[in-house]
Scaffold this motif. Structure first.
Motif, short mmCIF file in Angstrom:
data_model
loop_
_atom_site.label_atom_id
_atom_site.label_comp_id
_atom_site.label_asym_id
_atom_site.label_seq_id
_atom_site.Cartn_x
_atom_site.Cartn_y
_atom_site.Cartn_z
N THR A 61 -11.39 -7.58 -5.25
CA THR A 61 -10.42 -6.82 -6.05
C THR A 61 -9.31 -6.25 -5.17
OG1 THR A 61 -11.58 -4.74 -5.72
CG2 THR A 61 -12.17 -5.99 -7.71
N GLY A 62 -8.24 -5.85 -5.83
CA GLY A 62 -7.16 -5.17 -5.13
C GLY A 62 -7.62 -3.84 -4.58
N THR A 63 -8.49 -3.18 -5.33
CA THR A 63 -9.01 -1.88 -4.89
C THR A 63 -9.77 -2.03 -3.57
OG1 THR A 63 -9.18 -1.16 -7.18
CG2 THR A 63 -10.51 0.05 -5.57
N LEU A 66 -7.48 -2.63 -0.58
CA LEU A 66 -6.87 -1.39 -0.08
C LEU A 66 -7.88 -0.55 0.70
CD1 LEU A 66 -4.87 -0.62 -3.31
CD2 LEU A 66 -3.85 -0.90 -1.05
N PHE A 88 -0.44 2.03 -8.56
CA PHE A 88 -1.75 2.08 -9.22
C PHE A 88 -2.62 3.11 -8.50
CE2 PHE A 88 -5.99 0.19 -10.13
CZ PHE A 88 -5.92 0.23 -11.51
N MET A 132 3.70 -0.47 -1.50
CA MET A 132 3.17 -1.31 -2.59
C MET A 132 4.27 -2.16 -3.23
SD MET A 132 0.38 -2.05 -3.83
CE MET A 132 -0.56 -0.78 -3.00
N LEU A 134 5.36 -3.81 -6.43
CA LEU A 134 4.95 -3.64 -7.83
C LEU A 134 5.75 -4.53 -8.78
CD1 LEU A 134 2.68 -1.80 -8.86
CD2 LEU A 134 4.42 -0.17 -9.56
C1 LIG Z 1 -0.56 -2.01 -7.32
C2 LIG Z 1 -2.00 -2.21 -7.61
N1 LIG Z 1 -2.90 -1.99 -6.63
C3 LIG Z 1 -4.22 -2.16 -6.84
C4 LIG Z 1 -4.70 -2.56 -8.06
C5 LIG Z 1 -6.19 -2.69 -8.25
O1 LIG Z 1 -6.55 -3.99 -8.38
P1 LIG Z 1 -8.00 -4.32 -8.96
O2 LIG Z 1 -7.96 -4.00 -10.41
O3 LIG Z 1 -8.15 -5.79 -8.65
O4 LIG Z 1 -8.99 -3.48 -8.22
C6 LIG Z 1 -3.81 -2.80 -9.11
C7 LIG Z 1 -4.30 -3.21 -10.44
O5 LIG Z 1 -3.57 -3.30 -11.40
C8 LIG Z 1 -2.42 -2.62 -8.88
O6 LIG Z 1 -1.53 -2.80 -9.87
#
Ligand SMILES: Cc1ncc(COP(=O)(O)O)c(C=O)c1O
Length: 150
Positions: A61-63, A66, A88, A132, A134
């Motif tokens: 995941t993006g989370t 990070l 986010f 970020m 976006l």
């Molecule tokens: C800028 C940004 N960072 C991180 C995330 C988190 O990604 P994830 O939902 O895959 O954890 C998102 C999700 O929309 C995002 O828009």
């Protein structure tokens, strides 16, 4: 007359790339190669090439991307990490979870970080910048890197 505008329109994006998405989905489902297989390896190679780095690592995941980056970079208590106010929640979450404190910078017309304001929040505790990208728009990375290398 009012009109509802979605915050994120995934169905629209899906329709735009439907053919490509469906073909890859079909290939993955038919082959049963879900985790750590050829598609990931190809993705990592292509991202590294595109970004201009030796390696890239795909995570779930993006989370987590990070969170892992914050730890890999050694963010921790006593540090400040500059990021953008319009992002986010995971961006701020990764900084806070590492023990560091976010220093927020406002956005400009493209909804990305206003690079002209970054230097205003630099202190002796600044450890990094998370600029970020976006809504499909890339930040002014040349300027961000110039500031980061000072
Ligand atoms: C800028 C940004 N960072 C991180 C995330 C988190 O990604 P994830 O939902 O895959 O954890 C998102 C999700 O929309 C995002 O828009």
């Amino acid at each position: 007359m009012s009109r509802k505008v979605r915050f994120v329109n995934y169905p629209r994006q899906y329709q735009m790339y439907k053919k490509e998405f469906d073909a890859v989905w079909e290939e993955i489902m038919s082959g049963g190669d879900f985790i750590l297989r050829q598609h990931l390896e190809d993705f990592e190679k292509r991202i590294a090439e595109y970004v201009g780095t030796k390696y890239a690592i795909g995570v779930n995941t993006g989370t987590d991307a990070l969170y892992l980056s914050a730890h890999a970079l050694g963010f921790g208590p006593g540090d400040e990490v500059i990021t953008v106010a319009h992002t986010f929640v995971a961006t701020i979450g990764a900084i806070v979870q590492s023990g560091a404190v976010p220093a927020l910078v406002d956005i400009t017309d493209d909804f990305n970080i206003d690079v002209e304001q970054i230097e205003d929040v630099i202190t002796s505790r600044t450890k990094g910048i998370i600029p970020m990208h976006l809504n499909g728009h890339a930040c002014d990375m040349d300027k961000v890197m110039e500031i980061a290398e000072i």
